[in-house]
Design an enzyme around this catalytic site. Structure first.
Site, PDB file in Angstrom:
ATOM      1  N   ASP A 188      79.408 -13.491  89.042  1.00  0.00           N
ATOM      2  CA  ASP A 188      79.603 -12.594  87.914  1.00  0.00           C
ATOM      3  C   ASP A 188      78.383 -12.729  87.007  1.00  0.00           C
ATOM      4  OD1 ASP A 188      81.274 -10.928  86.030  1.00  0.00           O
ATOM      5  OD2 ASP A 188      81.130 -12.733  84.798  1.00  0.00           O
ATOM      6  N   ASP A 190      76.660 -12.132  83.545  1.00  0.00           N
ATOM      7  CA  ASP A 190      77.019 -11.880  82.145  1.00  0.00           C
ATOM      8  C   ASP A 190      75.736 -11.911  81.307  1.00  0.00           C
ATOM      9  OD1 ASP A 190      78.237 -11.577  79.737  1.00  0.00           O
ATOM     10  OD2 ASP A 190      79.425 -13.403  79.814  1.00  0.00           O
ATOM     11  N   GLU A 192      73.793 -10.910  78.343  1.00  0.00           N
ATOM     12  CA  GLU A 192      74.074 -10.412  76.992  1.00  0.00           C
ATOM     13  C   GLU A 192      72.791 -10.386  76.158  1.00  0.00           C
ATOM     14  OE1 GLU A 192      77.514 -12.194  75.127  1.00  0.00           O
ATOM     15  OE2 GLU A 192      78.540 -12.442  77.033  1.00  0.00           O
ATOM     16  N   TYR A 267      86.117  -6.372  73.198  1.00  0.00           N
ATOM     17  CA  TYR A 267      86.550  -7.178  72.055  1.00  0.00           C
ATOM     18  C   TYR A 267      85.308  -7.485  71.221  1.00  0.00           C
ATOM     19  CZ  TYR A 267      85.726 -10.271  76.104  1.00  0.00           C
ATOM     20  OH  TYR A 267      85.238 -10.842  77.251  1.00  0.00           O
TER      21      TYR A 267
END
Length: 438
Positions: A188, A190, A192, A267
């Site tokens: 995965d 991620d 950012e 979120y």
């Protein structure tokens, strides 16, 4: 239905993979993402590796060493006792004295071994290593910038996490060649974030948008090759920023072709970093036109529905979209009650006090805090207000609304950040598990 297990949860929160089982959460999960693996400047490029080093960026993003930490001890070196482990057996210290691996490798321990035990108990559970995150996305922009650098990064990640060639730690007698094989079913990513908006120390490249697509295509190629060698499909997923500004910095219709699914980090739309407010929702399903933050084109995209529609409109199949649900809240204190007395969209003095960090609190703690719980009829988000402190978070009711939304939109499913935020009996996770029901 999936969830992130945080590497550091075994410390202050005292949440271990055994708790994923004993809480009842595990039987609802189809995948777990283990957070996080880091990327390091190494061998003239950038590579996955596992080290043990305190992370300076956690408290000081301007530290020249920010983004270079790691926790190999939690990953695969810590010995869990029988009472702490999933299957009730303590981690072994070492191999027999006459074992040829003795001195060159040690038994698998730590969270990695617990993940393996959990998979044995729940054979349909898939586990991914999540690489990057908020703190460890420093080198992605550079590592993705050329074909050779992409190949080097991907090869190293597969070597460590898929082939399981863990650095041997002589002191803890753990790791070694192939010791971690079988823990992870895929990777995965991620990052950012492509194009910026993450930590100030991240290296941002002007070609991040295209390079993100190319990096994922390289991961897909090498994972397919590695999977062919072991006779299984290795998964590739991403976690993405969900605001319209983050989605615009990528090519969802293109990069999604390389993926099994996309985890939308739906979120952190608003929170205590907006120190004086106005108070607002952090994970609302729909936009409220009355929100002061919804007066701009980008502000209107800070909700789950807009994030999903942004991906669909960009060409992502609904079957590859997974909606994120937080197991924590965002909050402020010094909040004016306002004309309705509920604190919504009101000024604040500062982020609310939190157990581990100002402005954030786990659901398991929020559920017992004083205050009146409200549910907004338009956004389908809950909040709690005690007259001065305001917390925006998901309750079982709003979590179920998101499950129903996912079903109505024919999306792939939901996931949580992070599993240790739930109650001891996995109250929210069990509701989210309803997404698996036909």
């Amino acid at each position: 239905m999936g969830g992130y297990f945080a590497q550091w949860g075994i410390y202050g929160r005292n949440y271990k993979l055994r708790n994923v089982d004993t809480s009842g959460a595990a039987r609802h999960l189809t995948f777990i993402n283990y957070a996080f693996g880091n990327v390091y400047a190494k061998n003239g490029g950038y590579e996955c590796d596992i080290i043990t080093k305190a992370e300076p960026g956690a408290t000081d993003p301007n530290n020249p060493e920010a983004g270079t930490g790691g926790d190999g001890w939690a990953d695969y070196q810590k010995g869990f006792s029988g009472s702490e482990s999933v299957d009730g057996t303590a981690d072994a210290w070492g191999f027999a004295w006459d074992d040829p691996r003795n001195g060159k490798a040690g038994p698998l321990k730590g969270n990695f071994n617990q993940l393996k035990q959990l998979k044995k108990k729940y054979p349909n559970l898939k586990v991914m290593i999540s690489i990057g995150g908020w703190t460890w996305s420093k080198w992605f922009g550079r590592a993705a910038s050329t074909d050779n650098l992409r190949k080097q990064l991907v090869s190293s990640c597969i070597n460590v996490y898929i082939k399981g060639n863990l650095p041997f730690d002589a002191g803890g007698n753990a790791g070694g060649e192939g010791v971690g094989a079988g823990v992870f079913d895929g990777i995965d990513i991620d990052w950012e974030f492509p194009g910026g908006g993450g930590q100030p120390y991240n290296l941002v490249d002007p070609n991040d948008k295209k390079n993100f697509t190319l990096l994922l295509a390289e991961f897909r190629r090498q994972l397919d090759a590695a999977g062919a060698q072991v006779g299984k499909r290795l998964l590739l997923t991403v976690a993405i920023g969900s605001g319209g500004d983050k989605i615009a910095n990528t090519e969802p219709g293109e990069y999604s072709k390389s993926l099994d699914w996309i985890n939308i980090m739906s979120y952190d739309y608003h929170g205590g970093w907006e120190a004086t407010g106005p108070t607002d929702f952090q994970s609302n399903l729909y936009v409220d036109p009355e929100s002061p933050n919804a007066k701009t084109a980008v502000g209107k995209t800070y909700n789950v529905d807009a994030s999903v529609k942004g991906l669909l409109n960009a060409g992502v199949p609904a079957s590859k979209i997974v909606v994120g649900v937080p197991l924590y809240g965002r909050g402020w204190t010094g909040v004016s009650p306002g004309p309705k007395g509920d604190g919504l969209y009101q000024p604040a003095s500062k982020p609310a006090p939190g157990t581990y960090e100002a402005g954030i609190e786990d659901y398991k703690i929020l559920v017992n805090k004083p205050g009146t719980v409200h549910e907004h009829p338009v956004t389908k988000q809950s909040w709690k207000f005690d007259g001065t402190t305001f917390w925006s978070y998901d309750t079982p009711t709003t979590a179920r609304a998101k499950v129903n939304y996912v079903k109505q939109q024919n999306l792939r499913g939901v996931f949580t950040w992070e599993l240790d935020g739930d109650t001891a009996d996995a109250e929210i996770t069990k509701v989210l598990g309803e997404v698996n029901d036909q």
